[in-house]
Scaffold this active site. Structure first.
Site, short mmCIF file in Angstrom:
data_model
loop_
_atom_site.label_atom_id
_atom_site.label_comp_id
_atom_site.label_asym_id
_atom_site.label_seq_id
_atom_site.Cartn_x
_atom_site.Cartn_y
_atom_site.Cartn_z
N HIS A 8 -60.78 -2.64 97.50
CA HIS A 8 -61.35 -2.59 96.15
C HIS A 8 -60.88 -3.77 95.31
O HIS A 8 -61.66 -4.44 94.65
CB HIS A 8 -60.96 -1.27 95.50
CG HIS A 8 -61.76 -0.95 94.29
ND1 HIS A 8 -61.25 -1.02 93.02
CD2 HIS A 8 -63.07 -0.59 94.15
CE1 HIS A 8 -62.21 -0.68 92.16
NE2 HIS A 8 -63.31 -0.42 92.81
N HIS A 17 -68.77 -4.68 90.57
CA HIS A 17 -69.06 -3.78 89.45
C HIS A 17 -70.10 -4.41 88.52
O HIS A 17 -70.39 -5.59 88.64
CB HIS A 17 -67.78 -3.48 88.67
CG HIS A 17 -66.76 -2.79 89.52
ND1 HIS A 17 -65.67 -3.44 90.06
CD2 HIS A 17 -66.71 -1.52 89.98
CE1 HIS A 17 -64.99 -2.59 90.80
NE2 HIS A 17 -65.59 -1.42 90.78
N HIS A 69 -69.90 1.02 96.79
CA HIS A 69 -68.95 2.12 96.82
C HIS A 69 -69.36 3.20 97.83
O HIS A 69 -68.51 3.89 98.38
CB HIS A 69 -68.74 2.69 95.42
CG HIS A 69 -68.00 1.75 94.50
ND1 HIS A 69 -68.62 0.72 93.84
CD2 HIS A 69 -66.68 1.68 94.18
CE1 HIS A 69 -67.71 0.05 93.13
NE2 HIS A 69 -66.53 0.60 93.32
N HIS A 127 -68.36 7.31 85.04
CA HIS A 127 -67.52 6.59 86.00
C HIS A 127 -66.35 5.90 85.32
O HIS A 127 -65.20 6.08 85.68
CB HIS A 127 -68.37 5.57 86.79
CG HIS A 127 -67.54 4.54 87.48
ND1 HIS A 127 -67.38 3.26 86.98
CD2 HIS A 127 -66.77 4.61 88.59
CE1 HIS A 127 -66.56 2.59 87.77
NE2 HIS A 127 -66.17 3.39 88.76
N HIS A 153 -62.06 6.73 85.10
CA HIS A 153 -61.05 5.71 85.42
C HIS A 153 -60.02 5.61 84.30
O HIS A 153 -58.82 5.62 84.53
CB HIS A 153 -61.71 4.34 85.62
CG HIS A 153 -62.12 4.08 87.03
ND1 HIS A 153 -61.23 3.71 88.01
CD2 HIS A 153 -63.33 4.15 87.63
CE1 HIS A 153 -61.87 3.56 89.16
NE2 HIS A 153 -63.15 3.83 88.96
N PHE A 160 -59.37 -2.04 87.66
CA PHE A 160 -60.04 -2.08 88.96
C PHE A 160 -59.16 -2.65 90.07
O PHE A 160 -59.31 -2.29 91.22
CB PHE A 160 -61.35 -2.87 88.87
CG PHE A 160 -62.48 -2.10 88.23
CD1 PHE A 160 -62.60 -0.73 88.42
CD2 PHE A 160 -63.43 -2.73 87.45
CE1 PHE A 160 -63.64 0.00 87.84
CE2 PHE A 160 -64.47 -2.02 86.87
CZ PHE A 160 -64.57 -0.66 87.05
N HIS A 165 -64.96 8.85 93.25
CA HIS A 165 -66.15 8.11 93.68
C HIS A 165 -67.08 8.92 94.56
O HIS A 165 -68.26 8.62 94.67
CB HIS A 165 -65.76 6.78 94.34
CG HIS A 165 -65.77 5.68 93.32
ND1 HIS A 165 -66.92 5.01 92.98
CD2 HIS A 165 -64.80 5.22 92.52
CE1 HIS A 165 -66.64 4.16 92.01
NE2 HIS A 165 -65.36 4.26 91.70
CU1 C2O Z 1 -65.02 0.04 92.02
CU2 C2O Z 1 -64.70 3.15 90.15
O1 C2O Z 1 -64.66 1.47 90.83
#
Ligand code: C2O
Length: 589
Positions: free
Chosen positions: A168, A189, A198, A315, A319, A336, A349
């Site tokens: 990632h 992203h 993802h 999303h 995070h 990230f 995810h």
């Molecule tokens: Cu690549 Cu939730 O992130």
């Protein structure tokens, strides 16, 4: 819409590359729990170098994309640049070298052909995390523990937990150049490749779990945060000494702490349901709006406003909610580069991916994205046998072709949510006296609340879109602001209200190249109904309220335009997706 024509052929092949131990180098991950617990969670500042200062000065080193774009190519692992993993400290202007070499092992050989998922007999079923059975949970913990064990017994094994987390980091924090564009880094992203990337990432993570514990039908759980029963950190993740635990989380967000999907003030189940309805239905009304804008080879990394409603919404909210605010860069989930070091990342995810499947089911007539720059975008991963594999977006669009599905969970709580309404319209003429004209107010930095009068192209409850133009952010920081329309009570600190048009959340990350200024668009028709805007109103008052680091975001302007439905470009012949042939629609006369 595109006509679907069934012509099902799946060719099974085995990836060619044999497992190898001739890997390039081990990898290090060093933001330790000790650092987080001591309130620092710092990156290693011994490596701090004097940087170039703020990001704004370095804009437009790179011009826009080429006229003839191509799909994003898989990274060149031989040029992966661990030194590229840096970020800028906004207060000091210094470059912080993040102490993690997130380049993967590499033996110098790339796969020639694209990965073909093995034939599917029965679908693996991903369960809701709050309904995990004890037997399932034991398997899950064992899988994660075995991955973590590899970190010490064989740090070069690409199936190890740290190696998986590094994937990632490498794809979103600067180490990979785009092939043929050495000044542009890959960013997975903030664009239409967010969901496909993802999905593939979790696919291999899941298969690695199954391989390690000897249960090939093992399926990852999903964190059912869109349902009131799942709006809490799933309990097993909060137990210290569990392989699912991570001390680099916000440790106050355990027990009955409710998740915050929208980062609007006043956390509540209703605010979360409202957010889900907005991003899945109201604002996420087309594939592009839901999934994200175009991103092709040769484009600079896209800024956060180019992400789809889901990515930017729930999303990003999860995070930020999980990351530890005591850590400089909000590690782990709140940045990230470090997000995937927290086992909750994969569970989060899994639900993000589930939202994609639900969106497709909810919008059967939406035009799919059939742009070849989307379908042929490609990535590299290691599979469960340690083979380096090359995958394409077009091969992951159907989750059942990848062999998994989701355990059923009711979605009606947000499907049927009724947003707040007001009966008596605001007196917009009076309200306008407290606001500036939009033309005078911008460009502006969002240090304080900004309230502007914006002209409407049509009167009353028209089908219009609010455009917040030319947003430039410091991407190394958490940024959040809220947008209200005709809020005459300044109730911007209460629970969800009809006047809240939406919000903007940026999860901190890093792009070596400046991100291009981008626009945030918000559909207004439903909001006009909810606030019962008066039929002869030809202006609205828009309020922008900074929540996090408003001084790190500048806005070019605000306008309202008639809504034009987004229709994705179709630039190829018929394509086959998940065994289903899709042919261009023949326009009817
Ligand atoms: Cu690549 Cu939730 O992130």
């Amino acid at each position: 819409m595109a006509s679907l024509q069934s012509s099902f052929t799946v060719l099974a092949t085995t990836p060619k590359n044999p497992p190898t131990s001739a890997f390039r180098k081990p990898s290090r991950v060093r933001v330790s729990c000790n650092a987080g617990d001591s309130g620092g969670g710092r990156v290693d500042r011994r490596n701090m170098l004097l940087g170039l200062g703020g990001l704004y000065g370095a804009s437009s080193l790179v011009s826009g994309r080429r006229a003839e774009a191509d799909p994003l190519q898989p990274p060149d692992l031989s040029t992966c640049d661990a030194e590229g993993t840096t970020t800028t400290d906004r207060n000091t202007g210094k470059v912080i070298h993040i102490d993690a070499d997130c380049c993967p092992p590499y033996n110098g050989t790339d796969p020639e052909s694209f990965y073909v998922p093995p034939p599917v007999d029965t679908l693996r079923r991903r369960p809701a995390a709050h309904r995990m059975t004890p037997e399932y949970l034991a398997d899950y913990k064992l899988a994660i523990q075995m991955m973590k064990d590899l970190d010490t017994t064989d740090p070069d094994d690409p199936r190890g937990f740290a190696q998986q987390a590094n994937i990632h980091c490498a794809y979103c924090n600067g180490p990979y150049d785009q092939r043929g564009f050495p000044t542009l880094d890959i960013q997975i992203h903030n664009s239409w490749i967010f969901f496909p990337f993802h999905r593939w990432y979790l696919y291999f993570f899941e298969r690695i779990c199954g391989e390690l514990i000897g249960k090939p039908d093992f399926a990852l759980p999903y964190w059912n945060w869109d349902h009131p029963d799942g709006m809490y950190l799933p309990t097993p993740f909060a137990e210290s000494y569990s392989p699912l635990y991570d001390c680099n989380r916000d440790q106050t967000h355990v027990g009955d702490a409710l998740v915050d999907l929208s980062f609007a003030p006043g956390v509540s189940v209703d605010a979360n349901l409202n957010q889900m309805q907005q991003e899945m239905i109201v604002q996420g009304d087309s594939a592009i709006n839901f999934m994200g804008q175009e991103y092709s080879a040769g484009s600079p990394p896209p800024g956060a406003p180019r992400g789809g409603t889901s990515e930017q919404g729930s999303h990003g909210g999860i995070h930020v909610w999980c990351g530890n605010p005591k850590n400089t860069l909000r590690e782990n989930m709140g940045n990230f580069y470090s997000a995937a070091r927290d086992p909750i990342f994969y569970c989060h995810h899994s639900n993000v991916d589930r939202m994609w499947t639900i969106w497709n089911a909810l919008h059967p007539t939406a035009e799919p994205i059939l742009d070849l720059d989307f379908l042929d975008a490609a990535f590299l991963f290691y599979d469960e046998q340690k083979n380096l594999v090359k995958v394409r977006v077009r091969d992951c669009l159907d989750n059942t072709a990848l062999g998994y599905e989701y355990e059923f969970s009711s979605i009606s709580p947000w499907l049927n949510y009724i947003p707040p309404q007001r009966e008596v319209p605001a007196n917009v003429q009076q309200l306008a006296q407290t606001a500036q004209a939009a033309a005078q107010a911008f460009p502006a930095t969002l240090t304080d609340t900004i309230r502007v009068v914006v002209a409407k192209p049509s009167k009353g409850k028209a089908d219009e879109v609010l455009v917040i133009e030319g947003i430039v952010t410091d991407n190394s920081l958490l940024i959040g602001f809220d947008i209200y329309v005709n809020d005459d009570e300044n109730t911007t600190d209460g629970p969800v209200i009809a006047e809240r048009a939406g919000g903007f959340t940026q999860v901190p990350h890093r792009s070596r190249t400046s991100e291009t200024p981008s626009d945030l668009t918000i559909k207004l028709k439903e909001l006009y109904n909810n606030i019962n805007i008066a039929d002869d109103d030809d202006i609205v008052v828009v309020t922008l309220v900074p929540r996090f680091n408003g001084d790190a975001v500048t806005i070019g302007g605000i306008k309202i335009v008639p809504r034009v439905p987004t229709v994705p470009r179709f630039n190829g012949d018929a394509v086959t997706i998940g065994g289903i042939k899709i042919v261009p629609r023949v326009p009817t006369a």
